[in-house]
Design an enzyme around this catalytic site. Structure first.
Site, PDB file in Angstrom:
ATOM      1  N   TYR A 108       0.830  -1.206   0.000  1.00 41.67           N
ATOM      2  CA  TYR A 108       0.000   0.000   0.000  1.00 41.67           C
ATOM      3  C   TYR A 108       0.864   1.257   0.000  1.00 41.67           C
ATOM      4  O   TYR A 108       0.658   2.169  -0.816  1.00 41.67           O
ATOM      5  CB  TYR A 108      -0.922  -0.007   1.224  1.00 41.67           C
ATOM      6  CG  TYR A 108      -1.816   1.204   1.316  1.00 41.67           C
ATOM      7  CD1 TYR A 108      -2.891   1.362   0.446  1.00 41.67           C
ATOM      8  CD2 TYR A 108      -1.600   2.186   2.282  1.00 41.67           C
ATOM      9  CE1 TYR A 108      -3.729   2.470   0.537  1.00 41.67           C
ATOM     10  CE2 TYR A 108      -2.433   3.296   2.380  1.00 41.67           C
ATOM     11  CZ  TYR A 108      -3.486   3.426   1.504  1.00 41.67           C
ATOM     12  OH  TYR A 108      -4.310   4.529   1.580  1.00 41.67           O
ATOM     13  N   LYS A 124       1.275   4.240  -2.850  1.00 43.14           N
ATOM     14  CA  LYS A 124       0.988   5.640  -2.570  1.00 43.14           C
ATOM     15  C   LYS A 124       2.210   6.531  -2.821  1.00 43.14           C
ATOM     16  O   LYS A 124       2.057   7.691  -3.218  1.00 43.14           O
ATOM     17  CB  LYS A 124       0.475   5.795  -1.139  1.00 43.14           C
ATOM     18  CG  LYS A 124      -0.904   5.186  -0.922  1.00 43.14           C
ATOM     19  CD  LYS A 124      -1.960   5.846  -1.810  1.00 43.14           C
ATOM     20  CE  LYS A 124      -3.353   5.367  -1.515  1.00 43.14           C
ATOM     21  NZ  LYS A 124      -4.376   6.057  -2.339  1.00 43.14           N
TER      22      LYS A 124
END
Length: 234
Positions: A140, A144
């Site tokens: 994740y 990002k």
């Protein structure tokens, strides 16, 4: 009124952004769940569901056909799973990047002519994990960080557009419930940002005066930040 397309608009931050922009924009509400999008649209004065699977290239291309002018594109759709790198499979890495990065890049690419025609704005809802990576957040956080890099390059390559990255801290959404379950911790909404607070940051980026180009906005939960400061102080 100017037109805004918001992805992830069926719930959470995306739905809150739609409500925040309802008085100033004609809205296209993007998401997978047509019924949920219709429910959000029903409460807004000028909103149309725009159901599409963002990772389906053909469906995405068909969905943008006919959009020849777009004033605002808000990328709010995203996925998050938490766990150690030793348990992060190749499929998890690929699926995370497909939604959080590749779909964003492809949708923006397809809509660039419409955004250029309007001298439009692009707002990317990132995460605190896009500024600092921590254990358990590998795929994740990496996605990002990649999203942040994408925004930086888009800003340089398309100087006629306004490109803003919004970095919210933990927010009281269904996604956060899943994250806390993965972490094995309690879901504590009182410690988190409200989706409406993040939506206000997006709204300001969307409506900022012409002489102001907001490149990055960081939004932290006041309660969580206070606890963090106190912990550091010992």
């Amino acid at each position: 009124m100017p037109t805004a397309l918001i992805t992830g608009a069926s719930r959470g931050i995306g739905a809150a952004v739609a409500r925040a922009l309802a008085s100033t924009h004609t809205l296209l509400l993007g998401g997978r769940d047509a019924d949920a999008l219709a429910a959000v649209a029903a409460d807004l004065p000028d909103a149309t569901p725009w159901p599409v699977e963002l990772t389906d290239a053909d469906a995405l291309a068909a969905a943008v056909a006919g959009i020849d002018r777009l004033d605002l594109l808000v990328h709010s759709a995203g996925v998050a799973r938490v766990g150690p790198l030793s348990e992060a499979s190749a499929d998890l890495w690929r699926s995370t990047y497909e939604v959080n990065v590749v779909a964003v890049a492809e949708l923006t690419r397809l809509l660039l002519p419409a955004l250029r025609a309007a001298g439009g704005r692009v707002v990317l809802v990132n995460s605190g994990a896009g500024r600092a990576a921590h254990a358990g957040w590998g795929p994740y956080a990496a996605s990002k960080f990649a999203l942040r890099a994408y925004a930086d390059v888009l800003r340089e390559e398309e100087p006629a557009l306004r490109v803003t990255t919004v970095f919210p801290g933990r927010t009281a959404t269904d996604m956060q419930k899943t994250v806390r379950a993965d972490e094995g911790g309690a879901y504590e909404p009182d410690r988190y940002l409200r989706p409406e607070s993040v939506a206000e940051a997006v709204r300001y980026a969307a409506l900022a005066p012409d002489d102001a180009h907001l490149t990055e906005v960081v939004v932290r939960s006041a309660a969580d930040y206070c606890n963090e400061v106190m912990e550091r102080a010992g």
